[in-house]
Each structure stands twice: as C-alpha cells, then as structure tokens.
Design a protein around this motif. Structure first.
Motif: not given
Length: 175
Positions: A140-148
């Motif tokens: 979640w963190r390293y791809n933010y905002p993709k999975f937010d």
C-alpha cells in the motif's frame, strides 16, 4: 534518502541483483550491473523514463523512488518547514511527546493532505490490529495512491465507467 539509495533499498527488499534489475529495465547484460551501480551510488541520476521503468520493475510508484532529499537532519528539517508553509503543518507537545499536526483550515491542499494522512493511519491501524500483513501494508505504502480506496483518485477507470453507466440508466434498471 537520495534516489540511488531508494533504488538500492527496494532492489535488496525484492531480492534482486544489480545485473538482474539492470536487465529488467533494458540495459545490456554485459553492462547492466555497472549501469545500475552508477545510479545506486549517485554518480548518475536516472531520467524520468528510467525512474518509471525502475519503479515498475521494483513494483513501486515512481514517487517512492524519487523523494525529497531528506538524508540529513538539516534536509529533513527544511522539508518539514516547507510542509509548514504549504500545508499548515504545526508542531506542539503533548504528554511529553512532540506532535506534528496538519491545519486543515490553512487551505485546500492542507485538507487534502489530512485526508491522505488519515488513509495512511487507517492502514497503519489495520497492520497493528493484524488485519493486514506487513507485506500488504508495504505494498500500500510503496504504491501509494494506487491501492488507496479512501480517495477519489483510487477508482479504476472501469469503476468510473460502471458508475457513469448506472447513473445514466438508473431509471431503466429494475429495483
């Protein structure tokens, strides 16, 4: 932490060699490790297209690689001062601990930052409650905002299309 250090961090985290990652982003096999070492050591800075390719190969957002230079305490402090100027970040003390707070009333950007921080806290709380794994949290963190999923930008194009179609044909749909 500079971009080279971030590339190194994620490469090690993913269990990749310099040669392997270099080849993934299109460097010739004979020089892939040397080229990647140049970026990791900071003797070269990748351009935007290479940063994007590295991010894709490392399964992170490009912004996770190219972050502000906060590798010194002074650089970090100036980043925080900038956040104060732009987002109304304030500093206070409570129960003997230093606290940072976003003043949502400063401007629209501050209110948006507060929403993003709230989404981060939600994920951190899920990790603490063992509702998600450390791997899921890091993804979640390293791809933010993709999975937010808490923000408007997280909707996939297919969700947006589906919502638009439902709205357009809602009077023709059965109850």
């Amino acid at each position: 932490m500079a971009i080279g250090e971030r590339i190194h961090f994620f490469r090690i985290m993913r269990g990749m060699t310099q040669k392997y990652l270099g080849m993934l982003v299109g460097f010739p096999e004979r020089s892939a490790d040397v080229r990647l070492a140049q970026y990791e050591t900071g003797s070269r800075k990748p351009k935007a297209d290479l940063t994007a390719a590295l991010a894709q190969a490392l399964d992170v957002a490009p912004q996770a690689l190219d972050i502000p230079d906060i590798d010194s305490y002074i650089g970090l402090m100036h980043t925080l001062f900038t956040l104060e100027d732009i987002y109304g970040l304030t500093i206070s003390e409570s129960d003997g601990e230093i606290r940072l707070k976003v003043n949502k009333d400063k401007n629209k950007d501050a209110a948006e930052l507060l929403k993003m921080l709230s989404a981060w806290k939600e994920q951190a709380d899920k990790l603490s409650a063992e509702e998600i794994s450390r791997e899921d949290y890091d993804q979640w963190r390293y791809n933010y905002p993709k999975f937010d999923t808490t923000q408007h930008w997280a909707k996939s194009p297919s969700d947006e299309l589906s919502d638009a179609l439902v709205e357009a044909f809602k009077d023709k749909l059965p109850d």
